[in-house]
Design a protein around this motif. Structure first.
Motif, PDB file in Angstrom:
ATOM      1  N   ASP A  13       0.817  -1.217   0.000  1.00 11.85           N
ATOM      2  CA  ASP A  13       0.000   0.000   0.000  1.00 11.85           C
ATOM      3  C   ASP A  13       0.848   1.262   0.000  1.00 11.85           C
ATOM      4  O   ASP A  13       0.547   2.247   0.693  1.00 11.85           O
ATOM      5  CB  ASP A  13      -0.951   0.015   1.207  1.00 11.85           C
ATOM      6  N   THR A  14       1.928   1.239  -0.780  1.00  9.70           N
ATOM      7  CA  THR A  14       2.829   2.391  -0.863  1.00  9.70           C
ATOM      8  C   THR A  14       2.908   2.837  -2.313  1.00  9.70           C
ATOM      9  O   THR A  14       3.362   2.079  -3.183  1.00  9.70           O
ATOM     10  CB  THR A  14       4.228   2.015  -0.338  1.00  9.70           C
ATOM     11  N   ALA A  15       2.481   4.050  -2.582  1.00  3.09           N
ATOM     12  CA  ALA A  15       2.334   4.506  -3.960  1.00  3.09           C
ATOM     13  C   ALA A  15       3.649   4.525  -4.725  1.00  3.09           C
ATOM     14  O   ALA A  15       3.683   4.299  -5.926  1.00  3.09           O
ATOM     15  CB  ALA A  15       1.705   5.907  -3.971  1.00  3.09           C
ATOM     16  N   HIS A  16       4.739   4.814  -4.038  1.00  2.52           N
ATOM     17  CA  HIS A  16       6.024   4.960  -4.722  1.00  2.52           C
ATOM     18  C   HIS A  16       7.033   3.925  -4.225  1.00  2.52           C
ATOM     19  O   HIS A  16       8.231   4.203  -4.113  1.00  2.52           O
ATOM     20  CB  HIS A  16       6.543   6.384  -4.539  1.00  2.52           C
ATOM     21  N   ALA A  17       6.529   2.732  -3.969  1.00  2.00           N
ATOM     22  CA  ALA A  17       7.387   1.646  -3.485  1.00  2.00           C
ATOM     23  C   ALA A  17       8.465   1.317  -4.508  1.00  2.00           C
ATOM     24  O   ALA A  17       8.266   1.420  -5.723  1.00  2.00           O
ATOM     25  CB  ALA A  17       6.546   0.412  -3.191  1.00  2.00           C
ATOM     26  N   VAL A  18       9.609   0.866  -4.014  1.00  2.00           N
ATOM     27  CA  VAL A  18      10.747   0.555  -4.857  1.00  2.00           C
ATOM     28  C   VAL A  18      10.793  -0.928  -5.224  1.00  2.00           C
ATOM     29  O   VAL A  18      11.499  -1.325  -6.144  1.00  2.00           O
ATOM     30  CB  VAL A  18      12.046   0.999  -4.143  1.00  2.00           C
ATOM     31  N   SER A  19      10.018  -1.767  -4.529  1.00  2.00           N
ATOM     32  CA  SER A  19      10.066  -3.198  -4.798  1.00  2.00           C
ATOM     33  C   SER A  19       8.657  -3.751  -4.997  1.00  2.00           C
ATOM     34  O   SER A  19       7.658  -3.070  -4.738  1.00  2.00           O
ATOM     35  CB  SER A  19      10.764  -3.933  -3.645  1.00  2.00           C
ATOM     36  N   VAL A  20       8.612  -5.010  -5.448  1.00  2.00           N
ATOM     37  CA  VAL A  20       7.340  -5.678  -5.727  1.00  2.00           C
ATOM     38  C   VAL A  20       7.458  -7.136  -5.289  1.00  2.00           C
ATOM     39  O   VAL A  20       8.534  -7.737  -5.368  1.00  2.00           O
ATOM     40  CB  VAL A  20       6.994  -5.592  -7.225  1.00  2.00           C
ATOM     41  N   SER A  21       6.378  -7.697  -4.813  1.00  2.00           N
ATOM     42  CA  SER A  21       6.404  -9.041  -4.256  1.00  2.00           C
ATOM     43  C   SER A  21       6.376 -10.117  -5.342  1.00  2.00           C
ATOM     44  O   SER A  21       5.458 -10.179  -6.160  1.00  2.00           O
ATOM     45  CB  SER A  21       5.209  -9.245  -3.313  1.00  2.00           C
ATOM     46  N   LEU A  22       7.397 -10.954  -5.308  1.00  2.00           N
ATOM     47  CA  LEU A  22       7.468 -12.169  -6.131  1.00  2.00           C
ATOM     48  C   LEU A  22       7.701 -13.311  -5.141  1.00  2.00           C
ATOM     49  O   LEU A  22       8.835 -13.721  -4.890  1.00  2.00           O
ATOM     50  CB  LEU A  22       8.604 -12.063  -7.157  1.00  2.00           C
ATOM     51  N   PRO A  23       6.633 -13.846  -4.559  1.00  2.00           N
ATOM     52  CA  PRO A  23       6.764 -14.659  -3.340  1.00  2.00           C
ATOM     53  C   PRO A  23       7.188 -16.103  -3.539  1.00  2.00           C
ATOM     54  O   PRO A  23       7.455 -16.793  -2.551  1.00  2.00           O
ATOM     55  CB  PRO A  23       5.359 -14.588  -2.741  1.00  2.00           C
ATOM     56  N   THR A  24       7.243 -16.574  -4.772  1.00  2.00           N
ATOM     57  CA  THR A  24       7.678 -17.949  -5.012  1.00  2.00           C
ATOM     58  C   THR A  24       8.768 -17.972  -6.078  1.00  2.00           C
ATOM     59  O   THR A  24       8.877 -17.046  -6.889  1.00  2.00           O
ATOM     60  CB  THR A  24       6.515 -18.834  -5.483  1.00  2.00           C
TER      61      THR A  24
END
Length: 606
Positions: A13-24
């Motif tokens: 929930d962060t508009a300008h996040a630097v990372s993204v979840s790739l959980p597997t």
């Protein structure tokens, strides 16, 4: 950190996040393969590889409004950076992709009273317009150089465009007066800074701009108040940048609020080099842009010579040296044998622009012999550029051996994983200092967006204290992994004799070995099970205040794993960036993931 679903931003929930979840593990491979079940789920991504939705939305509007039918747009902060992209396309793309290549340069409408309070921000956007065939070349330039606009700049300028306050520069009267207002601005902008906003839908496409009747017209005032006033006091922008530069220079060492007068400053710098000041620090929109522009400054100061890439590099550093200039010589292991070979070439008469290296390197955490490199540089006349992002200046002092020290401020200097930034620091005692300062006077442009600077300054206030916890946690995790029979190798400066010796030469009193480590399991299947079960954030980037794990080689070198392996980088390596969690809790998380691997092996054997 709780489980973060596939494609969600990190932090959530962060508009300008630097990372993204790739959980597997499977999702990382699918991302590299471009499979829609992963790509289509991504709300964001690492900003130099994934064009943020706010940037895409603004690019579409600009292309539709100012381009020809079928045009696409790549966005840059000013005319200079856009022209560099055009030059790259003309040099690299086939003639068929260069048709209808154009640009538009959008600036504040200085004739509108509503724009006057925003002039200190210089909210400009320059778009390179091109046919679809040229997109991959524009994207290459955008990714390698780091010259593109930030997502915060895109959101802000999209709103200005919608209000009719951002217009083509050519449409303004040539002698349009610029009304100078006090830097502090109207009272409505003098509000405390908020925390980062949560993610929202992409900005709507621009409709015909509403009419404005003065500086306080309802539409303009509402936009400026909602998008700008909540986040930022105009008067703080330059103070924030000054505070950042002083922290990097080591002349501001306390946790201070930039709203206080005056900003404290300690002299001399604690960087160990006499004469270093904040004026030797140059800020850039991201770390790769600092490397890109350092290379440009060296070419400007010293002429067109090949460079040396020494050590297994972060992806785009090598691409910059190969594609922007006369090329480079690559030594992938950063070993003493590599230095022996380099010395033979130098003795035979070869000459170079500069040697670029990381200290330690990403992802195998090797540390080159900077003392020997400095000696060779002095003897054979080349510059030394050291990327200290992973070691960080709270742990190491590499400036004593470098002409330029570069860093990605996006990482542990910020820690919050919600803003990009980069820096280059010139050594005032270096041989090329005067020439580099003169080149910077000619060529340096501050394109670091104001809101990004505000967030970075605030995030970095407790940088020094965070490092201590990160160092301790990383050593604890190393101990857990080294004790496991499932793990074949742990890469960490403390646990590699040659790297430790080189690291210790630069380690500052009280410093540690950093927060990044990598692990190689005996079997690929064990690495996969461990990754799928580790209860940390999982995605690209490093230096976050929370622990984040990544199958780094899969993400960074998917199409060249054999090449990486030939240089000692295992294709199944897991990179772990250790955060600020309670040590006991973090140790338990890693032990649980190792237990999951053991349980899986037992079940398979049964």
């Amino acid at each position: 950190m709780p489980h973060i679903k596939l494609g969600e931003s990190i932090p959530p929930d962060t508009a300008h996040a630097v990372s993204v979840s790739l959980p597997t593990w499977k999702s990382n491979v699918a991302y590299e393969e471009g499979e829609q079940w992963v790509v289509g789920s991504m709300t964001t991504g690492y900003p130099r590889f994934f064009i943020h939705r706010s940037i895409v939305a603004l690019a579409e509007v600009i292309a539709q409004t100012f381009g020809q039918p079928g045009h696409q747009a790549m966005l840059f902060p000013n005319r200079t950076t856009a022209q560099r992209c055009i030059g790259f396309i003309k040099a690299k793309a086939p003639i068929s992709a260069q048709g209808r290549l154009d640009s538009v340069h959008l600036v504040l409408d200085s004739t509108s009273p509503a724009a006057a309070p925003l002039q200190p921000l210089h909210p400009t956007v320059s778009a390179v317009l091109f046919v679809p065939e040229a997109f991959s070349y524009a994207k290459q330039y955008w990714q390698h150089s780091g010259d593109g606009i930030s997502s915060r700049r895109a959101e802000f300028c999209h709103g200005l465009l919608g209000q009719g306050l951002l217009v083509p520069q050519e449409s303004l009267p040539k002698a349009a007066p610029i009304k100078q207002l006090p830097c502090k601005g109207p009272r409505r902008y003098q509000k405390p800074m908020s925390i980062d906003e949560t993610a929202t839908a992409a900005p709507r496409k621009t409709s015909p701009p509403p009419a404005t009747t003065g500086p306080d017209s309802d539409e303009s005032s509402r936009f400026v108040e909602e998008r700008f006033g909540r986040n930022l006091d105009i008067s703080l922008v330059e103070r924030a940048k000054t505070a950042i530069r002083r922290r990097i220079a080591g002349t501001l060492t306390s946790d201070v609020d930039v709203r206080k007068e005056p900003l404290p400053q300690a002299e001399p710098s604690n960087r160990g080099v006499h004469g270093l000041t904040e004026h030797d620090i140059y800020l850039y929109p991201m770390g790769m842009n600092a490397i890109f522009n350092t290379h440009r400054l060296l070419l400007s100061a010293r002429g067109s010579l090949k460079s040396i890439e020494f050590g297994f590099p972060y992806v785009d550093t090598l691409k910059i040296l190969e594609k922007f200039g006369p090329g480079c010589v690559f030594y992938g292991r950063a070993s003493e044998a590599d230095l022996d070979d380099l010395e033979r070439r130098l003795k035979a008469g070869e000459r170079f622009l500069g040697l670029f290296c990381e200290f330690p390197s990403n992802p195998v955490l090797s540390c080159p012999n900077l003392k020997r490199i400095r000696s060779l540089a002095d003897q054979y006349d080349f510059a030394v550029v050291v990327d200290e992002t992973i070691g960080t200046f709270a742990n190491i002092n590499v400036l004593q051996y470098a002409d330029v020290v570069v860093s990605s401020l996006t990482k542990i200097f910020s820690g919050d994983c919600n803003v990009m930034g980069g820096s280059a620091m010139l050594n005032p005692r270096g041989k090329y200092y005067t020439a580099l300062k003169e080149a910077a006077t000619r060529d340096y442009e501050d394109t670091y967006w104001a809101e990004d600077a505000i967030f970075l300054e605030r995030n970095s206030r407790d940088f020094a204290t965070r490092i201590e916890r990160v160092n301790a946690n990383a050593e604890a995790i190393c101990d857990v992994l080294l004790a496991s029979p499932l793990v074949k190798r742990v890469h960490y400066p403390k646990h590699h004799p040659e790297s430790k010796a080189n690291y210790d030469v630069c380690k500052v009193p009280g410093g540690g070995y950093g927060g990044l480590l990598s692990a190689v399991f005996n079997r690929k299947t064990d690495a996969m099970v461990f990754y799928d079960n580790i209860a940390t954030a999982k995605g690209p980037s490093l230096g976050t205040n929370f622990t984040i794990t990544s199958p780094y080689v899969v993400l960074a070198h998917y199409a060249e794993m054999d090449w990486a392996a030939s240089l000692g980088v295992d294709p199944d390596l897991l990179r772990i960036s250790v955060g600020l969690e309670e040590t006991d809790e973090l140790v338990a998380v890693f032990k649980a993931a190792l237990q999951a691997v053991e349980d899986e092996s037992t079940d398979a054997a049964a």
